[in-house]
Design a protein around this motif. Structure first.
Motif, PDB file in Angstrom:
ATOM      1  N   ASN A   9     -46.475   2.822  -9.357  1.00 29.13           N
ATOM      2  CA  ASN A   9     -46.136   3.215  -7.984  1.00 29.13           C
ATOM      3  C   ASN A   9     -45.571   4.629  -7.924  1.00 29.13           C
ATOM      4  O   ASN A   9     -45.039   5.043  -6.903  1.00 29.13           O
ATOM      5  N   ASN A  10     -45.658   5.342  -9.056  1.00 33.00           N
ATOM      6  CA  ASN A  10     -45.149   6.706  -9.205  1.00 33.00           C
ATOM      7  C   ASN A  10     -43.635   6.777  -8.949  1.00 33.00           C
ATOM      8  O   ASN A  10     -43.118   7.775  -8.482  1.00 33.00           O
ATOM      9  N   LYS A  11     -42.947   5.672  -9.255  1.00 30.66           N
ATOM     10  CA  LYS A  11     -41.490   5.609  -9.147  1.00 30.66           C
ATOM     11  C   LYS A  11     -40.898   5.774 -10.541  1.00 30.66           C
ATOM     12  O   LYS A  11     -41.438   5.269 -11.523  1.00 30.66           O
ATOM     13  N   ARG A  12     -39.772   6.470 -10.616  1.00 27.76           N
ATOM     14  CA  ARG A  12     -39.096   6.638 -11.899  1.00 27.76           C
ATOM     15  C   ARG A  12     -38.717   5.254 -12.418  1.00 27.76           C
ATOM     16  O   ARG A  12     -38.178   4.430 -11.681  1.00 27.76           O
ATOM     17  N   ALA A  13     -39.022   4.999 -13.690  1.00 26.75           N
ATOM     18  CA  ALA A  13     -38.814   3.673 -14.256  1.00 26.75           C
ATOM     19  C   ALA A  13     -38.122   3.746 -15.608  1.00 26.75           C
ATOM     20  O   ALA A  13     -38.332   4.685 -16.375  1.00 26.75           O
TER      21      ALA A  13
ATOM     22  N   PHE B  12     -42.836   7.190 -15.194  1.00 34.49           N
ATOM     23  CA  PHE B  12     -43.183   6.946 -13.794  1.00 34.49           C
ATOM     24  C   PHE B  12     -44.238   5.849 -13.760  1.00 34.49           C
ATOM     25  O   PHE B  12     -45.333   6.001 -14.312  1.00 34.49           O
ATOM     26  N   ASP B  13     -43.893   4.727 -13.127  1.00 38.57           N
ATOM     27  CA  ASP B  13     -44.749   3.549 -13.144  1.00 38.57           C
ATOM     28  C   ASP B  13     -45.974   3.692 -12.243  1.00 38.57           C
ATOM     29  O   ASP B  13     -46.246   4.771 -11.697  1.00 38.57           O
TER      30      ASP B  13
ATOM     31  N   LYS C  25     -32.631  -1.086 -12.624  1.00 36.83           N
ATOM     32  CA  LYS C  25     -32.788  -0.656 -11.227  1.00 36.83           C
ATOM     33  C   LYS C  25     -31.895   0.550 -11.003  1.00 36.83           C
ATOM     34  O   LYS C  25     -30.696   0.508 -11.264  1.00 36.83           O
TER      35      LYS C  25
END
Length: 90
Positions: A68-72, A65-66, A88
């Motif tokens: 931005n707390n987005k799965r990466a 989780f990057d 993506k």
């Protein structure tokens, strides 16, 4: 409805597999930095969680989780830790 979602997911699967095949790092193994050093750098840069670091086509492939707390899912040069590519998610 579920069948339609399943078919859509199966249709996209080869595209993701092909995308991974295009990512390649050509760095001699003797010049690689440790995976733990990349994990520490990412956490210092604000990643919320590094779940896994593995080697794929000569690059470090990182899941987590990057900042931005987005799965990466991202690929890094194992010598410089420069970002090579990221997958993506749909």
């Amino acid at each position: 409805m579920k069948t339609r979602h399943l078919l859509a997911a199966l249709a996209l699967a080869p595209a993701f597999a092909f995308a991974h095949g295009d990512i390649k790092c050509d760095v001699p193994k003797a010049e690689w930095q440790p995976q733990t050093a990349l994990q520490a750098k990412l956490e210092k840069d604000g990643w919320k969680k590094v779940r896994k670091v593995k080697v794929e086509n000569g690059c470090y492939e990182v899941y987590g989780f990057d900042e931005n707390n987005k799965r990466a899912e991202k690929f890094y040069n194992p010598k410089t830790f420069e970002l090579v590519n990221e997958v993506k998610k749909p």
